[in-house]
Design an enzyme around this catalytic site. Sequence first.
Site, PDB file in Angstrom:
ATOM      1  N   ARG A   5       0.832  -1.196   0.000  1.00 15.68           N
ATOM      2  CA  ARG A   5       0.000   0.000   0.000  1.00 15.68           C
ATOM      3  C   ARG A   5       0.859   1.236   0.000  1.00 15.68           C
ATOM      4  O   ARG A   5       1.845   1.306   0.726  1.00 15.68           O
ATOM      5  CB  ARG A   5      -0.828   0.029   1.289  1.00 15.68           C
ATOM      6  CG  ARG A   5      -2.280  -0.226   1.083  1.00 15.68           C
ATOM      7  CD  ARG A   5      -3.119   0.011   2.312  1.00 15.68           C
ATOM      8  NE  ARG A   5      -2.488  -0.188   3.594  1.00 15.68           N
ATOM      9  CZ  ARG A   5      -2.972   0.327   4.720  1.00 15.68           C
ATOM     10  NH1 ARG A   5      -4.055   1.063   4.696  1.00 15.68           N
ATOM     11  NH2 ARG A   5      -2.366   0.106   5.859  1.00 15.68           N
ATOM     12  N   SER A  60      14.593   8.749   0.089  1.00 17.78           N
ATOM     13  CA  SER A  60      15.556   7.967  -0.671  1.00 17.78           C
ATOM     14  C   SER A  60      15.776   6.594  -0.102  1.00 17.78           C
ATOM     15  O   SER A  60      15.553   6.336   1.067  1.00 17.78           O
ATOM     16  CB  SER A  60      16.878   8.699  -0.716  1.00 17.78           C
ATOM     17  OG  SER A  60      17.887   7.921  -0.152  1.00 17.78           O
ATOM     18  N   ASP A  71       6.540  -3.545  11.822  1.00 16.92           N
ATOM     19  CA  ASP A  71       5.102  -3.404  12.109  1.00 16.92           C
ATOM     20  C   ASP A  71       4.810  -3.194  13.599  1.00 16.92           C
ATOM     21  O   ASP A  71       3.840  -2.520  13.952  1.00 16.92           O
ATOM     22  CB  ASP A  71       4.298  -4.591  11.558  1.00 16.92           C
ATOM     23  CG  ASP A  71       4.881  -5.943  11.914  1.00 16.92           C
ATOM     24  OD1 ASP A  71       5.926  -5.980  12.580  1.00 16.92           O
ATOM     25  OD2 ASP A  71       4.286  -6.965  11.529  1.00 16.92           O
TER      26      ASP A  71
END
Length: 468
Positions: A85, A149, A171
């Site tokens: 996503r 970057s 996560d």
Amino acid sequence: MVTAVAYRLAEQHRQIEETLAHFHLTKDMLLEVKKRMRAEMELGLRKQTHNNAVVKMLPSFVRSTPDGTENGDFLALDLGGTNFRVLLVKIRSGKKRTVEMHNKIYAIPVEIMQGTGEELFDHIVSCISDFLDYMGIKGPRMPLGFTFSFPCKQTSLDAEFDLDVVAVVNDTVGTMMTCAYEEPTCEVGLIVVDLFAQDSHRQDVWFPCFGFVCISHPHHLPFLSVLTLGTGSNACYMEEMKNVETVDGDQGQMCINMEWGAFGDNGCLDDIRTNYDRLVDEYSLNAGKQRYEKMISGMYLGEIVRNILIDFTKKGFLFRGQISEPLKTRGIFETKFLSQIESDRLALLQVRAILQQLGLNSTCDDSILVKTVCGVVSRRAAQLCGAGMAAVVDKIRENRGLDRLNVTVGVDGTLYKLHPHFSRIMHQTVKELSPKCNVSFLLSEDGSGKGAALITAVGVRLRTEASS
Ligand code: BGC
């Protein structure tokens, strides 16, 4: 005849009890697990022992949780499973704090997922490019500081964007940050997911690659966060910088991605691992690795259950001694089935129906035994997870020289959210093993997308504060 049957049943009962007793952990054993986790944490944090430590205690370079003054527009990437996503997150401070999210989901083709880090990065870049077009954000130097970057040798990246800084976060960190935005006492993140280990080779490709980016550029503050998702269980927490010997500086705090799933990889949990744990490990894609995770997270639990059921069937205690094809199938016991089977509201007939659905033809007695097995395995998982968490919260308390600590743990993961007993047993274990800590648990909402953006937002806030 009657006595012979009664004797056989009694003997069967004894053998079952004896087998399942290996999954029973006493308070002393759990305290021992907590102590060992604590020892492994120290090894991971110390410079001298870090390289050989199994619990890696990776510095995340996230130095603060949100304080509500974060403001701005941020890009985030959420990498997980077969999807990916890209998000634009608009965070507004002030009286009415808001977080507005826009996102687009991109597939990661199998060839890319199984390919090199370079191919993956190339794919990511083209998705970001598409997303920026879609949102009408013009490059190459994007407004609002959207310069980021990948500090890897990626020619195509350089060619496509003026990419400057990237933060890579785990996560668990995203989960902690999302919860901390709502609840300032949240200083710990916990994940117990149920994705199956078939994805685990992915970590070998992705994780070191991203880890390198993150660790090698501690001084960069990100505008873009990339979130990596794993397959099992892990925790992070705010550690005092003076204890993080792998990073220069003694001031303040830093969130540590513990990578606690690897706890036990040096054999320190061998005395509590059962033969079933060993079997599950042996047939997994990363044999010998993530041993603690394999006793805790969802799909592995299903595999432990399946292996016990096979053993019991071979011994004639179940399914009329017939090992069916479904029972031979890896991964059939998904968390949702374990959760349903263990639900107190479910009558045995319904348990039977679930087993039927899985292709397992069961009698009423079979259903009772299957339910018992599931209960024993998930109980141990919750207790082990609780013992690890107890080590974490007590460390935070000791770090601060407190008699009592109030702390919140941000949690995500299907096992925690779906299972009827896991969370309760885990909470209870933490309470018992860390009586001086008052621990609350908060469910995380979109820890990946929102969390990644909040990490960026906090980084930008700290930078602004430092320069003013
Ligand atoms: C990974 C961790 C991740 C956890 C939960 C583990 O397999 O090693 O990095 O945080 O899964 O997704």
